[in-house]
Design a protein around this motif. Structure first.
Motif, mmCIF file in Angstrom:
data_model
loop_
_atom_site.group_PDB
_atom_site.id
_atom_site.type_symbol
_atom_site.label_atom_id
_atom_site.label_comp_id
_atom_site.label_asym_id
_atom_site.label_seq_id
_atom_site.Cartn_x
_atom_site.Cartn_y
_atom_site.Cartn_z
ATOM 1 N N GLU A 176 -7.862 -0.117 -3.623
ATOM 2 C CA GLU A 176 -8.324 -1.604 -3.864
ATOM 3 C C GLU A 176 -7.781 -2.365 -4.702
ATOM 4 O O GLU A 176 -7.358 -1.962 -5.731
ATOM 5 C CB GLU A 176 -9.848 -1.659 -3.783
ATOM 6 C CG GLU A 176 -10.885 -1.194 -2.610
ATOM 7 C CD GLU A 176 -12.130 -1.469 -3.114
ATOM 8 O OE1 GLU A 176 -12.502 -1.565 -4.272
ATOM 9 O OE2 GLU A 176 -13.289 -1.266 -2.111
ATOM 10 N N TRP A 229 -5.739 -3.260 6.637
ATOM 11 C CA TRP A 229 -5.950 -4.301 5.399
ATOM 12 C C TRP A 229 -7.225 -5.270 5.658
ATOM 13 O O TRP A 229 -7.357 -5.361 6.879
ATOM 14 C CB TRP A 229 -4.736 -5.510 5.051
ATOM 15 C CG TRP A 229 -3.493 -4.832 4.435
ATOM 16 C CD1 TRP A 229 -2.440 -4.292 5.183
ATOM 17 C CD2 TRP A 229 -3.356 -4.633 3.004
ATOM 18 N NE1 TRP A 229 -1.494 -3.933 4.361
ATOM 19 C CE2 TRP A 229 -1.942 -3.970 2.659
ATOM 20 C CE3 TRP A 229 -4.036 -4.658 2.038
ATOM 21 C CZ2 TRP A 229 -1.324 -3.678 1.570
ATOM 22 C CZ3 TRP A 229 -3.828 -4.426 0.799
ATOM 23 C CH2 TRP A 229 -2.291 -4.097 0.505
ATOM 24 N N THR A 270 -11.489 -9.154 -3.052
ATOM 25 C CA THR A 270 -10.901 -7.804 -3.327
ATOM 26 C C THR A 270 -10.195 -7.329 -2.122
ATOM 27 O O THR A 270 -10.834 -7.487 -0.898
ATOM 28 C CB THR A 270 -12.279 -6.989 -3.454
ATOM 29 O OG1 THR A 270 -12.801 -7.123 -4.725
ATOM 30 C CG2 THR A 270 -11.790 -5.382 -3.608
ATOM 31 N N SER A 304 -8.404 5.317 0.767
ATOM 32 C CA SER A 304 -8.130 3.748 0.554
ATOM 33 C C SER A 304 -7.922 3.509 -0.671
ATOM 34 O O SER A 304 -8.013 4.267 -1.926
ATOM 35 C CB SER A 304 -9.318 3.175 0.906
ATOM 36 O OG SER A 304 -10.675 3.723 0.280
ATOM 37 N N GLU A 307 -6.564 0.941 3.714
ATOM 38 C CA GLU A 307 -7.016 2.352 4.150
ATOM 39 C C GLU A 307 -5.899 2.920 5.337
ATOM 40 O O GLU A 307 -5.361 2.208 6.000
ATOM 41 C CB GLU A 307 -8.095 1.923 4.908
ATOM 42 C CG GLU A 307 -9.093 3.230 5.244
ATOM 43 C CD GLU A 307 -10.393 3.080 5.979
ATOM 44 O OE1 GLU A 307 -10.750 3.258 7.060
ATOM 45 O OE2 GLU A 307 -11.264 2.433 5.041
ATOM 46 N N ARG A 331 -8.315 -4.518 0.111
ATOM 47 C CA ARG A 331 -8.533 -2.967 0.418
ATOM 48 C C ARG A 331 -7.576 -2.546 1.455
ATOM 49 O O ARG A 331 -7.513 -3.339 2.561
ATOM 50 C CB ARG A 331 -10.005 -2.922 0.860
ATOM 51 C CG ARG A 331 -10.506 -1.210 1.090
ATOM 52 C CD ARG A 331 -11.569 -1.279 1.651
ATOM 53 N NE ARG A 331 -11.802 0.383 2.359
ATOM 54 C CZ ARG A 331 -12.596 1.129 1.602
ATOM 55 N NH1 ARG A 331 -12.646 0.760 0.348
ATOM 56 N NH2 ARG A 331 -12.605 2.368 1.864
ATOM 57 N N CYS A 370 0.832 -1.068 0.034
ATOM 58 C CA CYS A 370 -0.163 0.059 -0.018
ATOM 59 C C CYS A 370 0.772 1.448 0.050
ATOM 60 O O CYS A 370 1.609 1.591 1.019
ATOM 61 C CB CYS A 370 -0.937 -0.064 1.241
ATOM 62 S SG CYS A 370 -2.211 1.399 1.291
#
Length: 399
Positions: free
Chosen positions: A304, A257, A289, A302, A293, A291, A244
């Motif tokens: 994805e 996560w 999916t 965020s 943040e 993600r 990320c």
């Protein structure tokens, strides 16, 4: 007697020549420019002098030196050289108040004078940048002001953002014999200004190199996140990593996560370390999916990533990103083959249709066969009718 008169004439001529030379010439001087705090040498010369004194006077008409005699008590002023043909003095630690017109006098009858102008350059002070209080917030309007004082003539100020020059607004104010110069730049900051260096450069004739000062901006802005992945086509059994990438000031953290809107289902295979999510051994259950943040004081962001795990024998670029292009189907070739097949099929249909239509016409023509060989029209009709009868019989026979 004649010899005596001749000697008197020679002496008279010499005296007249000397007197004429002394009274006809003017002292020679040069203008001088010096930087404030420096030393100025003022020199006065004559080509010929019959023991006549030279004198230096300041702009206030005060005598500084008369010959080799000092007349003004100023420890900054010293005698460098004094003779019948030259008078040179030195003025040390020159200030702006020393600037002006100095006079060299040759005391003949009448007195001969020559002027020399002393120019003093005021050195600008080190520049100072004001108007910025760290940190700024994205969208704020910032005004930076650079100030330098004491320059003479007025200094020039230039602005640079990193290495690129930007235009400022200049203001010059006189303070006595020197000048105070200000320059301002105004702009609205965004995240691209975080860490940008704004430099004020002061240029002046008294400086060999410009004076510079720099203000580095700090701008706070909301976070922005993106996810990068380690494999182009993830396959079963492989080691897979998601990272990320977050930008923002302050730095957005912590990074959280999730999978399909909930917690990570298998914490033994799904390992979170800081901003990285690692799946040690991929399988089909990992599809979904993912993600990430993160937040700071100015907001939350965020990103994805949709993971699809392919079968182990899927021809994908696990080690070579170009492998898919090498082993995968050539769609352009397949499309060309299909087009050729369709074209050939259409051609066969058209040819077959024409063939059937042509043979059907020949069969009907044969029903009237014999009319062509008849000697007259009546016989042709009888033959034709006869053929029809046979045709009817033939038809009945087939029925």
């Amino acid at each position: 007697m004649i010899v005596k008169q001749h000697l008197i004439f020679i002496l008279y001529s010499l005296c007249a020549s000397v007197l004429k030379g002394s009274q006809g010439q003017f002292p020679i001087t040069q203008n001088v420019t010096v930087v404030e705090g420096g030393t100025a040498n003022m020199t006065c010369r004559v080509d010929y002098n019959d023991n006549t004194s030279l004198q230096w006077s300041n702009p206030a008409q005060q005598t500084l030196f008369f010959g080799d005699k000092k007349a003004l008590r100023d420890h900054r002023i010293e005698l460098v050289r004094a003779s019948w043909q030259e008078l040179t003095i030195r003025i040390g630690d020159v200030s702006l108040s020393d600037e002006g017109q100095y006079t060299c006098s040759l005391f003949t009858m009448p007195v001969k004078t020559t002027k020399a102008f002393l120019t003093v350059l005021g050195v600008p002070g080190r520049p100072e940048i004001t108007g910025f209080t760290k940190p700024a917030t994205e969208g704020d309007v910032i005004t930076l002001t650079c100030t330098t004082s004491g320059s003479k003539p007025a200094a020039n100020i230039r602005w640079f953002r990193n290495d690129k020059e930007v235009q400022g607004t200049k203001e010059v104010n006189a303070t006595g014999k020197s000048f105070t110069v200000r320059s301002t730049v105004q702009f609205q900051v965004d995240k691209r200004d975080d860490g940008a260096a704004y430099t004020c450069s002061v240029e002046h004739v008294s400086l060999s190199n410009p004076y510079m000062t720099t203000e580095v901006l700090e701008v706070h802005y909301a976070p922005h996140l993106e996810i990068t992945h380690s494999l182009i086509i993830p396959q079963e059994g492989q080691y897979f990593k998601l990272e990320c990438i977050s930008i923002g000031n302050p730095i957005p953290e912590p990074v959280l996560w999730s999978k399909d809107g909930g917690e990570l289902p298998d914490t033994e295979r799904m390992i979170v370390e800081g901003r990285e999510l690692t799946i040690t051994t991929l399988n089909k259950t990992d599809n979904g999916t993912y993600r990430c943040e993160a937040s700071n004081d100015l907001g939350t962001s965020s990103a994805e990533y949709i993971l699809f795990v392919y079968a182990k024998d899927f021809p994908g670029p696990t080690t070579d990103p170009n492998a898919l292009g090498q082993h995968g189907p050539d769609h352009a070739l397949i499309g060309g083959v299909v087009a050729v097949v369709v074209f050939i099929t259409l051609c066969l249909i058209i040819v077959l249709g024409r063939y059937l239509a042509r043979h059907k016409g020949t069969y009907l023509t044969h029903e009237a066969k014999g009319a062509e060989d008849a000697p007259d029209a009546d016989t042709a009709i009888i033959n034709a009718e006869g053929n029809h009868v046979h045709a009817e019989e033939k038809k009945e026979y087939f029925i």
